[in-house]
Design a protein around this motif. Structure first.
Motif, PDB file in Angstrom:
ATOM      1  N   ARG A 126      -3.519  -5.925 -21.533  1.00 43.94           N
ATOM      2  CA  ARG A 126      -2.065  -5.885 -21.711  1.00 43.94           C
ATOM      3  C   ARG A 126      -1.352  -6.626 -20.587  1.00 43.94           C
ATOM      4  NH1 ARG A 126       0.868  -0.181 -21.116  1.00 43.94           N
ATOM      5  NH2 ARG A 126      -0.086  -0.498 -19.068  1.00 43.94           N
ATOM      6  N   ARG A 127      -1.794  -6.436 -19.370  1.00 41.71           N
ATOM      7  CA  ARG A 127      -1.147  -7.103 -18.237  1.00 41.71           C
ATOM      8  C   ARG A 127      -1.302  -8.618 -18.323  1.00 41.71           C
ATOM      9  NH1 ARG A 127      -3.415  -3.724 -13.075  1.00 41.71           N
ATOM     10  NH2 ARG A 127      -3.096  -1.613 -13.857  1.00 41.71           N
ATOM     11  N   ILE A 128      -2.525  -9.078 -18.600  1.00 48.13           N
ATOM     12  CA  ILE A 128      -2.758 -10.524 -18.662  1.00 48.13           C
ATOM     13  C   ILE A 128      -1.919 -11.153 -19.762  1.00 48.13           C
ATOM     14  CG2 ILE A 128      -4.475 -12.308 -19.131  1.00 48.13           C
ATOM     15  CD1 ILE A 128      -6.569 -10.507 -17.845  1.00 48.13           C
ATOM     16  N   ARG A 129      -1.912 -10.545 -20.936  1.00 47.00           N
ATOM     17  CA  ARG A 129      -1.115 -11.090 -22.040  1.00 47.00           C
ATOM     18  C   ARG A 129       0.357 -11.141 -21.676  1.00 47.00           C
ATOM     19  NH1 ARG A 129      -4.312  -7.729 -26.792  1.00 47.00           N
ATOM     20  NH2 ARG A 129      -5.833  -9.375 -27.304  1.00 47.00           N
ATOM     21  N   GLY A 130       0.846 -10.068 -21.046  1.00 48.02           N
ATOM     22  CA  GLY A 130       2.254 -10.051 -20.664  1.00 48.02           C
ATOM     23  C   GLY A 130       2.592 -11.131 -19.651  1.00 48.02           C
ATOM     24  N   ARG A 131       1.734 -11.321 -18.666  1.00 48.45           N
ATOM     25  CA  ARG A 131       1.992 -12.339 -17.648  1.00 48.45           C
ATOM     26  C   ARG A 131       1.972 -13.748 -18.236  1.00 48.45           C
ATOM     27  NH1 ARG A 131       1.037 -10.763 -12.200  1.00 48.45           N
ATOM     28  NH2 ARG A 131       1.352 -12.946 -11.651  1.00 48.45           N
ATOM     29  N   VAL A 132       0.972 -14.022 -19.081  1.00 47.95           N
ATOM     30  CA  VAL A 132       0.857 -15.356 -19.670  1.00 47.95           C
ATOM     31  C   VAL A 132       2.045 -15.652 -20.573  1.00 47.95           C
ATOM     32  CG1 VAL A 132      -0.512 -16.780 -21.251  1.00 47.95           C
ATOM     33  CG2 VAL A 132      -1.653 -15.441 -19.481  1.00 47.95           C
ATOM     34  N   TYR A 133       2.428 -14.667 -21.384  1.00 48.64           N
ATOM     35  CA  TYR A 133       3.554 -14.879 -22.305  1.00 48.64           C
ATOM     36  C   TYR A 133       4.859 -15.059 -21.535  1.00 48.64           C
ATOM     37  CZ  TYR A 133       6.655 -14.203 -26.288  1.00 48.64           C
ATOM     38  OH  TYR A 133       7.612 -14.381 -27.239  1.00 48.64           O
ATOM     39  N   ALA A 134       5.054 -14.251 -20.480  1.00 51.80           N
ATOM     40  CA  ALA A 134       6.267 -14.389 -19.677  1.00 51.80           C
ATOM     41  C   ALA A 134       6.320 -15.743 -18.984  1.00 51.80           C
ATOM     42  CB  ALA A 134       6.328 -13.265 -18.646  1.00 51.80           C
ATOM     43  N   ALA A 135       5.195 -16.208 -18.463  1.00 47.38           N
ATOM     44  CA  ALA A 135       5.153 -17.508 -17.788  1.00 47.38           C
ATOM     45  C   ALA A 135       5.415 -18.651 -18.761  1.00 47.38           C
ATOM     46  CB  ALA A 135       3.796 -17.701 -17.114  1.00 47.38           C
ATOM     47  N   HIS A 136       4.969 -18.490 -19.997  1.00 42.51           N
ATOM     48  CA  HIS A 136       5.171 -19.547 -20.998  1.00 42.51           C
ATOM     49  C   HIS A 136       6.647 -19.789 -21.265  1.00 42.51           C
ATOM     50  CE1 HIS A 136       4.111 -22.120 -24.346  1.00 42.51           C
ATOM     51  NE2 HIS A 136       4.944 -21.433 -25.126  1.00 42.51           N
ATOM     52  N   HIS A 137       7.460 -18.748 -21.158  1.00 42.62           N
ATOM     53  CA  HIS A 137       8.893 -18.869 -21.431  1.00 42.62           C
ATOM     54  C   HIS A 137       9.724 -18.935 -20.155  1.00 42.62           C
ATOM     55  CE1 HIS A 137       8.507 -18.327 -25.771  1.00 42.62           C
ATOM     56  NE2 HIS A 137       7.595 -17.397 -25.506  1.00 42.62           N
ATOM     57  N   ASP A 138       9.073 -19.076 -19.027  1.00 46.08           N
ATOM     58  CA  ASP A 138       9.803 -19.212 -17.758  1.00 46.08           C
ATOM     59  C   ASP A 138      10.243 -20.662 -17.577  1.00 46.08           C
ATOM     60  OD1 ASP A 138      10.830 -18.960 -15.242  1.00 46.08           O
ATOM     61  OD2 ASP A 138       8.893 -18.942 -14.232  1.00 46.08           O
ATOM     62  N   PRO A 139      11.544 -20.929 -17.460  1.00 51.68           N
ATOM     63  CA  PRO A 139      12.015 -22.324 -17.333  1.00 51.68           C
ATOM     64  C   PRO A 139      11.549 -23.004 -16.053  1.00 51.68           C
ATOM     65  CG  PRO A 139      13.812 -20.763 -16.973  1.00 51.68           C
ATOM     66  CD  PRO A 139      12.663 -19.967 -17.463  1.00 51.68           C
ATOM     67  N   GLU A 140      11.150 -22.223 -15.037  1.00 49.80           N
ATOM     68  CA  GLU A 140      10.718 -22.813 -13.776  1.00 49.80           C
ATOM     69  C   GLU A 140       9.212 -23.074 -13.726  1.00 49.80           C
ATOM     70  OE1 GLU A 140      11.991 -20.335 -10.615  1.00 49.80           O
ATOM     71  OE2 GLU A 140      14.135 -20.500 -11.077  1.00 49.80           O
ATOM     72  N   ALA A 141       8.494 -22.696 -14.763  1.00 50.19           N
ATOM     73  CA  ALA A 141       7.044 -22.886 -14.772  1.00 50.19           C
ATOM     74  C   ALA A 141       6.701 -24.370 -14.850  1.00 50.19           C
ATOM     75  CB  ALA A 141       6.422 -22.143 -15.952  1.00 50.19           C
TER      76      ALA A 141
END
Length: 356
Positions: A126-141
Protein backbone atom coordinates in the motif's frame (compact mmCIF):
# COMPACT_ATOMS: atom_id res chain seq x y z
CA UNK A 1 14.17 5.52 -32.03
CA UNK A 2 15.13 4.85 -28.43
CA UNK A 3 17.76 6.95 -26.75
CA UNK A 4 20.52 5.89 -24.38
CA UNK A 5 20.49 7.94 -21.20
CA UNK A 6 22.20 7.64 -17.85
CA UNK A 7 19.88 7.58 -14.88
CA UNK A 8 21.19 8.60 -11.45
CA UNK A 9 20.99 5.89 -8.79
CA UNK A 10 19.66 7.76 -5.79
CA UNK A 11 21.04 6.41 -2.56
CA UNK A 12 23.63 4.13 -4.16
CA UNK A 13 27.40 4.37 -4.20
CA UNK A 14 29.83 3.80 -7.01
CA UNK A 15 31.92 0.83 -5.91
CA UNK A 16 32.08 -1.54 -8.85
CA UNK A 17 30.03 -1.09 -11.96
CA UNK A 18 27.55 -3.04 -14.00
CA UNK A 19 25.62 -1.97 -17.06
CA UNK A 20 21.87 -2.38 -16.77
CA UNK A 21 19.34 -1.56 -19.48
CA UNK A 22 16.05 -0.36 -17.99
CA UNK A 23 13.08 1.65 -19.21
CA UNK A 24 12.68 5.21 -17.99
CA UNK A 25 9.34 6.37 -19.31
CA UNK A 26 9.29 4.95 -22.83
CA UNK A 27 13.01 5.32 -23.34
CA UNK A 28 15.77 2.81 -22.72
CA UNK A 29 18.01 3.87 -19.87
CA UNK A 30 21.51 2.57 -19.31
CA UNK A 31 22.22 2.92 -15.60
CA UNK A 32 25.46 2.48 -13.75
CA UNK A 33 24.99 0.44 -10.61
CA UNK A 34 27.12 -0.94 -7.85
CA UNK A 35 27.82 -4.52 -7.00
CA UNK A 36 25.01 -6.86 -6.10
CA UNK A 37 26.26 -7.13 -2.53
CA UNK A 38 26.03 -3.38 -1.99
CA UNK A 39 22.64 -3.24 -3.72
CA UNK A 40 21.47 -5.93 -1.31
CA UNK A 41 22.82 -4.07 1.71
CA UNK A 42 21.15 -0.82 0.64
CA UNK A 43 17.88 -2.68 0.07
CA UNK A 44 17.96 -4.20 3.54
CA UNK A 45 18.90 -0.88 5.13
CA UNK A 46 15.77 0.65 3.59
CA UNK A 47 13.65 -2.27 4.78
CA UNK A 48 14.92 -2.08 8.36
CA UNK A 49 14.71 1.71 8.52
CA UNK A 50 11.03 1.66 7.57
CA UNK A 51 9.77 -1.59 9.09
CA UNK A 52 12.30 -2.36 11.83
CA UNK A 53 9.83 -2.22 14.70
CA UNK A 54 7.49 -4.72 13.03
CA UNK A 55 10.44 -6.91 12.01
CA UNK A 56 11.53 -7.31 15.65
CA UNK A 57 8.30 -9.15 16.50
CA UNK A 58 8.74 -11.39 13.46
CA UNK A 59 12.32 -12.17 14.53
CA UNK A 60 11.14 -13.25 18.00
CA UNK A 61 8.43 -15.50 16.53
CA UNK A 62 10.92 -16.99 14.06
CA UNK A 63 13.38 -17.86 16.82
CA UNK A 64 10.62 -19.56 18.84
CA UNK A 65 9.48 -21.68 15.87
CA UNK A 66 13.07 -22.58 14.95
CA UNK A 67 13.83 -23.55 18.55
CA UNK A 68 10.84 -25.92 18.58
CA UNK A 69 11.87 -27.60 15.30
CA UNK A 70 13.95 -30.32 16.97
CA UNK A 71 11.46 -31.10 19.75
CA UNK A 72 9.34 -33.54 17.67
CA UNK A 73 12.50 -35.51 16.84
CA UNK A 74 13.16 -36.12 20.53
CA UNK A 75 9.62 -37.38 21.05
CA UNK A 76 9.87 -39.62 17.97
CA UNK A 77 13.08 -41.15 19.26
CA UNK A 78 11.72 -41.79 22.76
CA UNK A 79 8.38 -43.19 21.51
CA UNK A 80 10.01 -45.63 19.09
CA UNK A 81 12.56 -46.79 21.67
CA UNK A 82 9.79 -47.36 24.22
CA UNK A 83 7.88 -49.73 21.94
CA UNK A 84 8.25 -53.39 22.84
CA UNK A 85 7.06 -56.11 25.25
CA UNK A 86 7.96 -53.94 28.26
CA UNK A 87 5.94 -50.97 27.03
CA UNK A 88 4.37 -48.86 29.77
CA UNK A 89 0.99 -47.54 28.64
CA UNK A 90 1.17 -44.44 30.82
CA UNK A 91 4.60 -43.50 29.50
CA UNK A 92 3.43 -44.02 25.92
CA UNK A 93 0.43 -41.72 26.39
CA UNK A 94 2.60 -39.08 28.07
CA UNK A 95 5.11 -39.14 25.22
CA UNK A 96 2.39 -39.04 22.54
CA UNK A 97 0.60 -36.24 24.39
CA UNK A 98 3.83 -34.25 24.59
CA UNK A 99 4.47 -34.89 20.89
CA UNK A 100 1.00 -33.59 19.98
CA UNK A 101 1.38 -30.58 22.29
CA UNK A 102 4.66 -29.58 20.58
CA UNK A 103 2.99 -29.85 17.15
CA UNK A 104 0.05 -27.67 18.23
CA UNK A 105 2.23 -25.03 19.93
CA UNK A 106 4.56 -24.84 16.94
CA UNK A 107 1.68 -24.34 14.54
CA UNK A 108 0.14 -21.63 16.74
CA UNK A 109 3.41 -19.67 16.60
CA UNK A 110 3.68 -20.34 12.85
CA UNK A 111 0.19 -18.93 12.37
CA UNK A 112 1.10 -15.78 14.30
CA UNK A 113 4.34 -15.44 12.32
CA UNK A 114 2.70 -15.89 8.91
CA UNK A 115 -0.20 -13.59 9.78
CA UNK A 116 1.99 -10.73 11.00
CA UNK A 117 4.35 -11.22 8.07
CA UNK A 118 1.47 -11.06 5.58
CA UNK A 119 0.09 -7.90 7.20
CA UNK A 120 3.48 -6.19 7.05
CA UNK A 121 3.85 -7.13 3.40
CA UNK A 122 0.40 -5.83 2.49
CA UNK A 123 0.99 -2.57 4.35
CA UNK A 124 4.27 -2.10 2.44
CA UNK A 125 2.49 -2.73 -0.87
CA UNK A 126 0.00 0.00 0.00
CA UNK A 127 2.77 2.45 0.85
CA UNK A 128 4.75 1.82 -2.33
CA UNK A 129 1.67 2.17 -4.54
CA UNK A 130 0.69 5.37 -2.79
CA UNK A 131 4.14 6.90 -3.13
CA UNK A 132 4.50 5.98 -6.81
CA UNK A 133 1.03 7.25 -7.69
CA UNK A 134 1.55 10.50 -5.77
CA UNK A 135 4.92 11.09 -7.45
CA UNK A 136 3.40 10.47 -10.88
CA UNK A 137 1.03 13.41 -10.38
CA UNK A 138 3.56 15.69 -8.68
CA UNK A 139 4.27 18.67 -10.99
CA UNK A 140 7.80 18.99 -9.57
CA UNK A 141 8.78 15.38 -10.32
CA UNK A 142 11.64 15.05 -12.81
CA UNK A 143 11.16 11.33 -13.44
CA UNK A 144 7.65 10.26 -14.28
CA UNK A 145 6.93 6.83 -15.83
CA UNK A 146 4.47 6.62 -18.69
CA UNK A 147 1.07 5.01 -18.22
CA UNK A 148 2.20 1.51 -19.18
CA UNK A 149 5.15 1.47 -16.79
CA UNK A 150 3.06 3.06 -14.03
CA UNK A 151 0.45 0.32 -14.38
CA UNK A 152 3.16 -2.36 -14.27
CA UNK A 153 4.68 -0.87 -11.11
CA UNK A 154 1.37 -0.50 -9.27
CA UNK A 155 -0.19 -3.78 -10.38
CA UNK A 156 2.76 -6.16 -10.19
CA UNK A 157 6.12 -4.80 -9.08
CA UNK A 158 4.90 -3.03 -5.93
CA UNK A 159 3.14 -6.22 -4.85
CA UNK A 160 6.22 -8.38 -5.33
CA UNK A 161 8.47 -5.95 -3.44
CA UNK A 162 5.98 -5.44 -0.62
CA UNK A 163 5.27 -9.14 -0.20
CA UNK A 164 9.00 -9.79 0.08
CA UNK A 165 9.45 -7.10 2.75
CA UNK A 166 7.07 -9.01 5.01
CA UNK A 167 9.42 -12.00 5.06
CA UNK A 168 12.75 -10.28 4.41
CA UNK A 169 14.19 -10.94 7.88
CA UNK A 170 11.97 -13.58 9.47
CA UNK A 171 12.03 -16.12 6.64
CA UNK A 172 15.82 -16.68 6.33
CA UNK A 173 16.19 -16.54 10.10
CA UNK A 174 13.50 -19.20 10.52
CA UNK A 175 14.95 -21.54 7.90
CA UNK A 176 18.57 -21.21 9.04
CA UNK A 177 17.46 -21.56 12.66
CA UNK A 178 15.56 -24.73 11.78
CA UNK A 179 18.62 -26.20 10.07
CA UNK A 180 20.85 -25.42 13.05
CA UNK A 181 18.31 -26.73 15.55
CA UNK A 182 17.71 -30.04 13.74
CA UNK A 183 21.35 -30.79 12.87
CA UNK A 184 22.49 -29.87 16.39
CA UNK A 185 20.00 -32.27 17.94
CA UNK A 186 21.03 -35.19 15.70
CA UNK A 187 24.72 -34.44 16.33
CA UNK A 188 24.13 -34.41 20.09
CA UNK A 189 22.49 -37.87 19.98
CA UNK A 190 24.78 -39.48 17.39
CA UNK A 191 27.78 -37.43 16.12
CA UNK A 192 28.35 -39.61 13.05
CA UNK A 193 24.81 -39.13 11.79
CA UNK A 194 25.00 -35.40 12.57
CA UNK A 195 28.24 -35.09 10.60
CA UNK A 196 26.64 -36.94 7.69
CA UNK A 197 23.72 -34.50 7.65
CA UNK A 198 26.21 -31.62 7.43
CA UNK A 199 27.89 -33.33 4.47
CA UNK A 200 24.49 -33.54 2.77
CA UNK A 201 23.88 -29.83 3.32
CA UNK A 202 27.20 -28.63 1.82
CA UNK A 203 26.66 -29.77 -1.80
CA UNK A 204 23.10 -28.43 -1.67
CA UNK A 205 24.49 -25.05 -0.63
CA UNK A 206 26.98 -25.13 -3.50
CA UNK A 207 24.19 -25.89 -5.98
CA UNK A 208 22.05 -23.04 -4.68
CA UNK A 209 24.85 -20.48 -4.78
CA UNK A 210 26.04 -21.53 -8.23
CA UNK A 211 22.86 -22.03 -10.22
CA UNK A 212 20.54 -19.55 -8.49
CA UNK A 213 22.77 -16.61 -9.44
CA UNK A 214 22.33 -17.59 -13.08
CA UNK A 215 18.58 -17.75 -12.56
CA UNK A 216 18.65 -14.29 -10.98
CA UNK A 217 20.34 -12.78 -14.02
CA UNK A 218 17.67 -14.22 -16.27
CA UNK A 219 14.91 -12.94 -13.98
CA UNK A 220 16.43 -9.47 -14.23
CA UNK A 221 16.55 -9.69 -18.03
CA UNK A 222 12.93 -10.85 -18.18
CA UNK A 223 11.77 -8.01 -15.92
CA UNK A 224 13.51 -5.42 -18.07
CA UNK A 225 12.09 -6.76 -21.33
CA UNK A 226 8.59 -7.06 -19.86
CA UNK A 227 8.62 -3.43 -18.74
CA UNK A 228 9.90 -2.36 -22.13
CA UNK A 229 7.09 -4.26 -23.85
CA UNK A 230 4.51 -2.69 -21.52
CA UNK A 231 5.87 0.78 -22.31
CA UNK A 232 5.78 0.10 -26.06
CA UNK A 233 2.18 -1.15 -25.86
CA UNK A 234 1.10 2.04 -24.08
CA UNK A 235 2.74 4.14 -26.80
CA UNK A 236 1.73 2.15 -29.90
CA UNK A 237 -1.07 4.56 -30.81
CA UNK A 238 1.36 7.47 -30.84
CA UNK A 239 4.02 5.96 -33.10
CA UNK A 240 4.37 3.97 -36.28
CA UNK A 241 2.11 1.10 -35.24
CA UNK A 242 3.76 -1.49 -37.50
CA UNK A 243 7.24 -0.74 -36.19
CA UNK A 244 6.06 -0.81 -32.57
CA UNK A 245 4.13 -4.05 -33.02
CA UNK A 246 7.14 -5.74 -34.56
CA UNK A 247 9.27 -4.67 -31.59
CA UNK A 248 6.61 -5.90 -29.13
CA UNK A 249 6.51 -9.34 -30.75
CA UNK A 250 10.32 -9.50 -30.56
CA UNK A 251 10.09 -8.72 -26.85
CA UNK A 252 7.54 -11.50 -26.37
CA UNK A 253 9.90 -13.95 -28.08
CA UNK A 254 12.79 -12.78 -25.92
CA UNK A 255 10.71 -13.27 -22.76
CA UNK A 256 9.88 -16.82 -23.89
CA UNK A 257 13.54 -17.67 -24.49
CA UNK A 258 14.53 -16.21 -21.11
CA UNK A 259 11.83 -18.13 -19.28
CA UNK A 260 12.91 -21.33 -21.03
CA UNK A 261 16.40 -20.87 -19.63
CA UNK A 262 14.96 -20.18 -16.17
CA UNK A 263 12.92 -23.39 -16.32
CA UNK A 264 15.99 -25.44 -17.23
CA UNK A 265 18.05 -24.05 -14.38
CA UNK A 266 15.29 -24.31 -11.77
CA UNK A 267 14.36 -27.87 -12.71
CA UNK A 268 18.05 -28.84 -12.75
CA UNK A 269 18.42 -27.51 -9.22
CA UNK A 270 15.31 -29.36 -8.09
CA UNK A 271 16.54 -32.61 -9.63
CA UNK A 272 19.98 -32.26 -8.03
CA UNK A 273 18.47 -31.50 -4.61
CA UNK A 274 16.19 -34.55 -4.86
CA UNK A 275 19.09 -36.82 -5.84
CA UNK A 276 21.20 -35.57 -2.94
CA UNK A 277 18.26 -36.11 -0.57
CA UNK A 278 17.98 -39.70 -1.83
CA UNK A 279 21.69 -40.21 -1.22
CA UNK A 280 21.20 -38.81 2.27
CA UNK A 281 18.38 -41.23 3.05
CA UNK A 282 20.37 -44.25 1.88
CA UNK A 283 23.45 -43.01 3.74
CA UNK A 284 21.57 -42.65 7.03
CA UNK A 285 20.22 -46.19 6.70
CA UNK A 286 23.70 -47.58 5.98
CA UNK A 287 25.49 -45.62 8.71
CA UNK A 288 22.66 -46.16 11.20
CA UNK A 289 22.59 -49.88 10.47
CA UNK A 290 26.33 -50.24 11.01
CA UNK A 291 26.18 -48.26 14.24
CA UNK A 292 23.27 -50.36 15.50
CA UNK A 293 25.22 -53.52 14.66
CA UNK A 294 28.05 -52.28 16.89
CA UNK A 295 25.59 -51.24 19.62
CA UNK A 296 26.50 -47.54 19.30
CA UNK A 297 23.01 -46.26 18.55
CA UNK A 298 19.36 -47.35 18.61
CA UNK A 299 16.53 -47.59 16.13
CA UNK A 300 14.84 -44.47 17.55
CA UNK A 301 17.89 -42.36 16.75
CA UNK A 302 18.04 -43.71 13.19
CA UNK A 303 14.35 -42.97 12.60
CA UNK A 304 14.76 -39.49 14.11
CA UNK A 305 17.72 -38.90 11.78
CA UNK A 306 15.58 -39.84 8.78
CA UNK A 307 12.92 -37.40 9.95
CA UNK A 308 15.65 -34.79 10.45
CA UNK A 309 16.74 -35.26 6.83
CA UNK A 310 13.19 -34.52 5.70
CA UNK A 311 13.05 -31.50 7.99
CA UNK A 312 16.25 -29.98 6.58
CA UNK A 313 15.10 -30.54 3.00
CA UNK A 314 12.15 -28.20 3.49
CA UNK A 315 14.20 -25.26 4.86
CA UNK A 316 16.67 -25.66 1.99
CA UNK A 317 13.90 -25.41 -0.58
CA UNK A 318 12.39 -22.43 1.21
CA UNK A 319 15.79 -20.73 1.38
CA UNK A 320 16.24 -21.34 -2.33
CA UNK A 321 12.86 -19.77 -3.03
CA UNK A 322 13.68 -16.88 -0.67
CA UNK A 323 16.95 -16.16 -2.48
CA UNK A 324 15.05 -16.08 -5.77
CA UNK A 325 12.42 -13.69 -4.36
CA UNK A 326 15.10 -11.50 -2.78
CA UNK A 327 16.91 -11.03 -6.08
CA UNK A 328 13.68 -10.38 -7.99
CA UNK A 329 12.35 -7.92 -5.40
CA UNK A 330 15.65 -6.05 -5.22
CA UNK A 331 15.84 -5.69 -9.00
CA UNK A 332 12.23 -4.52 -9.23
CA UNK A 333 12.70 -1.97 -6.45
CA UNK A 334 15.81 -0.58 -8.15
CA UNK A 335 13.84 -0.22 -11.37
CA UNK A 336 11.10 1.62 -9.47
CA UNK A 337 13.72 3.95 -8.00
CA UNK A 338 15.05 4.79 -11.44
CA UNK A 339 11.65 5.21 -13.06
CA UNK A 340 10.01 7.47 -10.50
CA UNK A 341 10.75 10.22 -7.98
CA UNK A 342 8.50 8.42 -5.48
CA UNK A 343 11.31 7.81 -2.99
CA UNK A 344 13.19 11.03 -3.58
CA UNK A 345 10.30 13.37 -2.86
CA UNK A 346 8.86 14.39 0.53
CA UNK A 347 5.29 13.37 1.20
CA UNK A 348 2.68 14.28 3.78
CA UNK A 349 0.29 11.46 3.02
CA UNK A 350 -0.11 9.25 6.08
CA UNK A 351 -0.70 6.06 4.11
CA UNK A 352 2.43 6.58 2.03
CA UNK A 353 4.76 7.99 4.59
CA UNK A 354 7.21 5.13 4.62
CA UNK A 355 8.41 2.57 2.16
CA UNK A 356 11.55 0.47 1.88
Amino acid sequence: MTRQLTCDLTGFGDNGRETLAIPCGHEIVVATGIRTRHHMWDFYVRIWRNTGRAQILLVILSLIVAGLAAAPLRFQKDIINSLGPDLETKALFLLCGGYLAVIVITNVFKFALNYRSSLLGEDTIRRIRGRVYAAHHDPEATRRPNTGTLATIIAAEAEEVGRFVGQAVANPLLQVGTLVSVVSYVASTQPYLGAFLVLIILPQAAIVLTLQERVNRRVKDRTIVLRRASSDISEEELKDIHQVQEKIFEDFDEIYVTRRGIFRLKLSMKMAMNVISGIGLVGILVIGGLLMKDGRTDVGTVVASISALERINSPWRLLLNFYKELSAARVKFELILKSSDAFAMPTTRKATKKAP
